[in-house]
Motif scaffolding. Structure first.
Motif, PDB file in Angstrom:
ATOM      1  N   ILE A   1       0.841  -1.205   0.000  1.00  0.00           N
ATOM      2  CA  ILE A   1       0.000   0.000   0.000  1.00  0.00           C
ATOM      3  C   ILE A   1       0.874   1.253   0.000  1.00  0.00           C
ATOM      4  O   ILE A   1       2.041   1.218   0.374  1.00  0.00           O
ATOM      5  N   ARG A   2       0.258   2.341  -0.446  1.00  0.00           N
ATOM      6  CA  ARG A   2       0.874   3.647  -0.285  1.00  0.00           C
ATOM      7  C   ARG A   2      -0.129   4.517   0.451  1.00  0.00           C
ATOM      8  O   ARG A   2      -1.281   4.630   0.033  1.00  0.00           O
ATOM      9  N   ALA A   3       0.294   5.082   1.582  1.00  0.00           N
ATOM     10  CA  ALA A   3      -0.590   5.954   2.353  1.00  0.00           C
ATOM     11  C   ALA A   3      -0.252   7.397   2.025  1.00  0.00           C
ATOM     12  O   ALA A   3       0.917   7.792   2.083  1.00  0.00           O
ATOM     13  N   CYS A   4      -1.271   8.164   1.608  1.00  0.00           N
ATOM     14  CA  CYS A   4      -1.053   9.576   1.307  1.00  0.00           C
ATOM     15  C   CYS A   4      -1.708  10.403   2.408  1.00  0.00           C
ATOM     16  O   CYS A   4      -2.709   9.997   2.993  1.00  0.00           O
ATOM     17  N   PHE A   5      -1.101  11.549   2.678  1.00  0.00           N
ATOM     18  CA  PHE A   5      -1.583  12.356   3.795  1.00  0.00           C
ATOM     19  C   PHE A   5      -2.200  13.652   3.296  1.00  0.00           C
ATOM     20  O   PHE A   5      -1.723  14.248   2.325  1.00  0.00           O
ATOM     21  N   SER A   6      -3.252  14.095   3.971  1.00  0.00           N
ATOM     22  CA  SER A   6      -3.990  15.289   3.557  1.00  0.00           C
ATOM     23  C   SER A   6      -3.085  16.512   3.583  1.00  0.00           C
ATOM     24  O   SER A   6      -2.332  16.708   4.535  1.00  0.00           O
ATOM     25  N   GLY A   7      -3.194  17.315   2.536  1.00  0.00           N
ATOM     26  CA  GLY A   7      -2.466  18.569   2.484  1.00  0.00           C
ATOM     27  C   GLY A   7      -0.967  18.394   2.459  1.00  0.00           C
ATOM     28  O   GLY A   7      -0.233  19.263   2.934  1.00  0.00           O
ATOM     29  N   SER A   8      -0.517  17.268   1.939  1.00  0.00           N
ATOM     30  CA  SER A   8       0.926  17.031   1.945  1.00  0.00           C
ATOM     31  C   SER A   8       1.294  16.199   0.715  1.00  0.00           C
ATOM     32  O   SER A   8       0.516  15.374   0.251  1.00  0.00           O
ATOM     33  N   GLU A   9       2.468  16.443   0.207  1.00  0.00           N
ATOM     34  CA  GLU A   9       2.967  15.668  -0.935  1.00  0.00           C
ATOM     35  C   GLU A   9       3.507  14.326  -0.461  1.00  0.00           C
ATOM     36  O   GLU A   9       3.661  13.394  -1.235  1.00  0.00           O
ATOM     37  N   ALA A  10       3.813  14.261   0.814  1.00  0.00           N
ATOM     38  CA  ALA A  10       4.502  13.091   1.348  1.00  0.00           C
ATOM     39  C   ALA A  10       3.607  11.854   1.339  1.00  0.00           C
ATOM     40  O   ALA A  10       2.380  11.956   1.388  1.00  0.00           O
ATOM     41  N   SER A  11       4.235  10.710   1.246  1.00  0.00           N
ATOM     42  CA  SER A  11       3.495   9.453   1.359  1.00  0.00           C
ATOM     43  C   SER A  11       4.398   8.406   2.007  1.00  0.00           C
ATOM     44  O   SER A  11       5.601   8.602   2.118  1.00  0.00           O
ATOM     45  N   GLU A  12       3.769   7.338   2.460  1.00  0.00           N
ATOM     46  CA  GLU A  12       4.528   6.245   3.073  1.00  0.00           C
ATOM     47  C   GLU A  12       4.149   4.956   2.377  1.00  0.00           C
ATOM     48  O   GLU A  12       2.962   4.683   2.181  1.00  0.00           O
ATOM     49  N   GLU A  13       5.143   4.150   2.027  1.00  0.00           N
ATOM     50  CA  GLU A  13       4.849   2.850   1.438  1.00  0.00           C
ATOM     51  C   GLU A  13       5.147   1.744   2.428  1.00  0.00           C
ATOM     52  O   GLU A  13       6.085   1.847   3.217  1.00  0.00           O
ATOM     53  N   ALA A  14       4.313   0.720   2.380  1.00  0.00           N
ATOM     54  CA  ALA A  14       4.516  -0.419   3.281  1.00  0.00           C
ATOM     55  C   ALA A  14       3.812  -1.629   2.680  1.00  0.00           C
ATOM     56  O   ALA A  14       3.082  -1.501   1.697  1.00  0.00           O
ATOM     57  N   ASP A  15       4.027  -2.794   3.280  1.00  0.00           N
ATOM     58  CA  ASP A  15       3.344  -3.993   2.803  1.00  0.00           C
ATOM     59  C   ASP A  15       1.884  -3.995   3.238  1.00  0.00           C
ATOM     60  O   ASP A  15       1.033  -4.602   2.603  1.00  0.00           O
ATOM     61  N   MET A  16       1.619  -3.331   4.355  1.00  0.00           N
ATOM     62  CA  MET A  16       0.253  -3.300   4.899  1.00  0.00           C
ATOM     63  C   MET A  16       0.123  -2.158   5.910  1.00  0.00           C
ATOM     64  O   MET A  16       1.133  -1.595   6.332  1.00  0.00           O
ATOM     65  N   ALA A  17      -1.120  -1.853   6.264  1.00  0.00           N
ATOM     66  CA  ALA A  17      -1.352  -0.813   7.269  1.00  0.00           C
ATOM     67  C   ALA A  17      -2.281  -1.345   8.353  1.00  0.00           C
ATOM     68  O   ALA A  17      -3.200  -2.110   8.065  1.00  0.00           O
ATOM     69  N   VAL A  18      -1.995  -0.976   9.586  1.00  0.00           N
ATOM     70  CA  VAL A  18      -2.905  -1.309  10.685  1.00  0.00           C
ATOM     71  C   VAL A  18      -3.431   0.015  11.229  1.00  0.00           C
ATOM     72  O   VAL A  18      -2.654   0.896  11.581  1.00  0.00           O
ATOM     73  N   ILE A  19      -4.750   0.139  11.243  1.00  0.00           N
ATOM     74  CA  ILE A  19      -5.359   1.410  11.668  1.00  0.00           C
ATOM     75  C   ILE A  19      -5.926   1.260  13.074  1.00  0.00           C
ATOM     76  O   ILE A  19      -6.828   0.450  13.308  1.00  0.00           O
ATOM     77  N   CYS A  20      -5.370   2.017  13.992  1.00  0.00           N
ATOM     78  CA  CYS A  20      -5.865   1.971  15.383  1.00  0.00           C
ATOM     79  C   CYS A  20      -5.991   3.392  15.893  1.00  0.00           C
ATOM     80  O   CYS A  20      -5.131   3.865  16.624  1.00  0.00           O
ATOM     81  N   ILE A  21      -7.033   4.062  15.439  1.00  0.00           N
ATOM     82  CA  ILE A  21      -7.200   5.469  15.807  1.00  0.00           C
ATOM     83  C   ILE A  21      -8.398   5.649  16.732  1.00  0.00           C
ATOM     84  O   ILE A  21      -9.054   6.678  16.727  1.00  0.00           O
ATOM     85  N   GLY A  22      -8.661   4.621  17.517  1.00  0.00           N
ATOM     86  CA  GLY A  22      -9.722   4.746  18.510  1.00  0.00           C
ATOM     87  C   GLY A  22     -10.946   3.937  18.158  1.00  0.00           C
ATOM     88  O   GLY A  22     -11.008   3.296  17.109  1.00  0.00           O
ATOM     89  N   VAL A  23     -11.895   3.939  19.069  1.00  0.00           N
ATOM     90  CA  VAL A  23     -13.107   3.141  18.902  1.00  0.00           C
ATOM     91  C   VAL A  23     -14.345   4.012  19.088  1.00  0.00           C
ATOM     92  O   VAL A  23     -14.258   5.116  19.631  1.00  0.00           O
ATOM     93  N   ARG A  24     -15.464   3.507  18.604  1.00  0.00           N
ATOM     94  CA  ARG A  24     -16.754   4.179  18.792  1.00  0.00           C
ATOM     95  C   ARG A  24     -17.720   3.157  19.394  1.00  0.00           C
ATOM     96  O   ARG A  24     -17.693   1.989  19.012  1.00  0.00           O
ATOM     97  N   PRO A  25     -18.593   3.599  20.306  1.00  0.00           N
ATOM     98  CA  PRO A  25     -19.536   2.658  20.923  1.00  0.00           C
ATOM     99  C   PRO A  25     -20.528   2.078  19.905  1.00  0.00           C
ATOM    100  O   PRO A  25     -20.912   2.759  18.960  1.00  0.00           O
ATOM    101  N   ASN A  26     -20.891   0.820  20.112  1.00  0.00           N
ATOM    102  CA  ASN A  26     -21.843   0.137  19.223  1.00  0.00           C
ATOM    103  C   ASN A  26     -23.267   0.454  19.675  1.00  0.00           C
ATOM    104  O   ASN A  26     -23.788  -0.183  20.582  1.00  0.00           O
ATOM    105  N   LEU A  27     -23.876   1.440  19.028  1.00  0.00           N
ATOM    106  CA  LEU A  27     -25.186   1.916  19.487  1.00  0.00           C
ATOM    107  C   LEU A  27     -26.208   2.013  18.371  1.00  0.00           C
ATOM    108  O   LEU A  27     -27.206   2.722  18.497  1.00  0.00           O
ATOM    109  N   SER A  28     -25.952   1.282  17.259  1.00  0.00           N
ATOM    110  CA  SER A  28     -26.828   1.436  16.092  1.00  0.00           C
ATOM    111  C   SER A  28     -28.286   1.063  16.397  1.00  0.00           C
ATOM    112  O   SER A  28     -29.201   1.556  15.755  1.00  0.00           O
TER     113      SER A  28
END
Lengths: 420, 176
Positions: free
Chosen positions: A224-251
């Protein structure tokens, strides 16, 4: 549609639900109990998923309450797995699952937990994007680790992110840790404390990219290539793990009936505004003793206390849980980071450092209000209790002075640490 | 009835005999970096006692509602039925240090394998009716193994005695 009678319904099979059921039975509740959950697994602890994926514990150890059969037998509860609740009518005391099962309840606990938050950005549904919360997440991450990735991008520099970073690092994988905040543990650590931690991690070969908001994820031939908002920079990796917090299950919750802010508002008895309906764990917004505001404090121990309190009250044994303060201990990469209270809101702070130990204490209105400790877990519990004790005494205090016991304890702690 | 080790800080002289007895009983080797299960703290402060110094001998209190047990993510910490001792199943311990942050008394320690260990209330000794090693050795009788009710009763008796003493002395003072 099939209607089933169940005097008590517990929604969710996390520790809050489990503790509620245990407390009900321990306090003489004799009615039937039904547990409804979207999960097909026994009661598990999300915090253990990183330990399992890292190969530190066996699969069975993800389930501290044992198998569903054992739990069912011991506490006489009927468990419906893979049966997500789709609606709760708190007026009619009626619960419906996606399979069309309907339950009329007398008492109901909502303890449906939380799910990882994923930003709505292009490429987020890529197969090379991972999250870490559920048993499925753990199995998926563990199996991808066997394919021996060389580079992993970890998005979110908090408790889960650093545990993912650690497990990758221990497998010899290059890690880049990304966060939109300017430093490590943005909510739990002060900038000074974070700088100390970052320095130690850099020496172990961890790369950071802070102030970077994930804009999109593109698949590349190798990963994958991760691109960042408002920036030319990017990061390449084999995979990404996203852990930016949780939300309660209230549907499934009816917001017209129930008072919901970030979570369901509860009082000290874990009661919601609707009679017969309780909430506990990561969906419940209980008391924060530090701010006197209602806040979701998503901690294993907090969820257990809340579940137990709900269970006792349901069983007719009045019980109150006064609340908690945010606190966390993360043991990673050979060190301990401890955060107690709110480090963002203080009048005065003091830092002591000796060898690898780091102690930063924060005061607000003359009271200890928070602490950041590195590699000083011995006294962390005492500091936490001194802090809470100080808060409880606050109302009675005429002067701005620190309560004597708290003062002595902190002084002792610092002397002890400075001795090495 | 559930019993625990109680400390009478007015009797403790900080000699450390309990710490040595504990290390002996539990085969603790401080030279290998193993911290003892019982520790003695010297606290100096004019506000806490007349001469400004007290000693606190402390190990696991086997709390009634143990915060470590609740905080443990794996169920490694549990209460033994009957004795009420708080015990650790080290095979389940993952060394996450959650119990350290939960314990108000700073008790949990970790061995070289990152497994938590702490006072077991000398399970082998109390199961055959002996006192824990620390209580057995305390010549000041500052440490005692008893039920919470008995301890409370003793404390109240001592308080009443000192009250009576104080009021009678006052009377003598009035006569003079």
């Amino acid at each position: 549609m099939r209607l089933e009678q169940s005097k008590a319904v517990v929604i969710g099979n996390g520790c809050a639900g489990a503790e509620c059921i245990i407390a009900m039975r321990d306090n003489g509740y004799e009615g039937d109990i039904t547990m409804l959950t979207s999960s097909k697994w026994p009661i598990y602890n999300p915090m253990l998923t990183t330990y399992f994926a890292a190969g530190k514990i066996e699969f069975a150890q993800l389930f501290p309450y044992g198998s569903n059969e054992e739990f069912t037998k011991k506490y006489r509860v009927k468990i419906h797995g893979s049966s997500p609740v789709i609606s709760v009518d708190a007026e009619k005391r009626w619960v419906v699952t996606d399979k069309g099962l309907e339950f009329q309840y007398n008492k109901c606990l909502v303890a449906s937990g939380a799910s990882p938050f994923l930003p709505h950005i292009p490429g987020i549904d890529s197969e090379k994007v991972f999250t870490m919360r559920t048993v499925e997440d753990a199995l998926r991450l563990k199996s991808v680790m066997e394919t021996k990735p060389r580079q992993v991008l970890v998005v979110g520099a908090s408790m889960v992110g650093v545990k993912i970073m650690e497990l990758c690092h221990q497998k010899g994988i290059e890690v880049c840790l990304v966060d939109m905040a300017p430093h490590l543990f943005p909510l739990a650590a002060s900038p000074q404390c974070a700088a100390v931690l970052e320095e130690r991690l850099k020496r172990q070969g961890i790369r950071f990219r802070f102030n970077a908001r994930l804009g999109k994820i593109e698949e590349t031939p190798g990963g994958i290539r991760a691109c960042f908002s408002g920036s030319e920079a990017s990061e390449e990796a084999d995979m990404a793990v996203i852990c930016i917090g949780v939300r309660p299950n209230l549907s499934f919750v009816n917001h017209e009936q129930l008072v919901v802010k970030k979570g369901i508002l509860v009082n000290e008895r874990m009661e919601t505004n609707m009679p017969g309906l309780y909430a506990a764990g990561d969906v419940a917004q209980g008391n924060n003793l530090l701010t006197n505001q209602k806040q979701i404090i998503g901690l294993w121990a907090n969820a257990r206390y809340q579940g137990r309190t709900a269970g006792r009250n349901i069983a007719g044994k009045p019980d109150k849980y006064p609340g908690n303060i945010p606190h966390n201990i993360t043991h990673f990469m050979g060190m301990d980071f401890i955060s107690i209270g709110d480090v963002a809101n203080y009048d005065y702070t003091e830092v002591k450092q000796h060898k690898n130990k780091y102690i930063q204490l924060f005061w607000k209105d003359g009271l200890l209000s928070s602490a950041n400790l590195i590699d000083e877990f011995y006294s962390s519990g005492a500091v936490k209790y001194a802090l809470i004790k100080g808060l409880k005494k606050q109302e009675k205090m005429k002067t701005g002075a620190l309560p004597v016991a708290q003062d002595i304890l902190i002084r002792e702690l610092i002397t002890e640490v400075m001795k090495g | 009835m559930k019993k625990a080790v109680f400390l009478d800080p007015e009797r403790c002289v900080g000699c450390g005999a309990c710490v040595v007895a504990c290390m002996d009983e539990n085969d603790i080797y401080p030279e290998k970096g193993e911290p003892p299960l019982r520790r003695v703290y010297q606290i100096e402060d004019r506000r806490i006692s007349e001469n400004g110094i007290i000693y606190i001998s402390i190990a696991c209190n086997h709390c009634e509602d143990s915060p470590c047990l609740i905080a443990c993510p794996t169920g490694a910490i549990s209460r033994e039925p009957g004795s009420g001792r708080i015990v650790t199943d080290t095979s389940l311990c993952i060394g996450c240090h959650s119990c350290a942050l939960a314990c108000p008394f700073g008790i949990p320690r970790y061995n070289a394998e990152e497994k938590m260990y702490k006072c077991t209330l000398c399970g082998d000794r109390i199961s055959v009716g002996l006192e824990p090693a620390c209580v057995r050795v305390c010549f000041q009788e500052a440490l005692s193994l008893e039920s919470a009710n008995d301890f409370q009763g003793k404390k109240e008796k001592a308080l009443m005695e000192s009250l009576i003493k104080a009021t009678s002395q006052k009377r003598i003072g009035f006569r003079e």
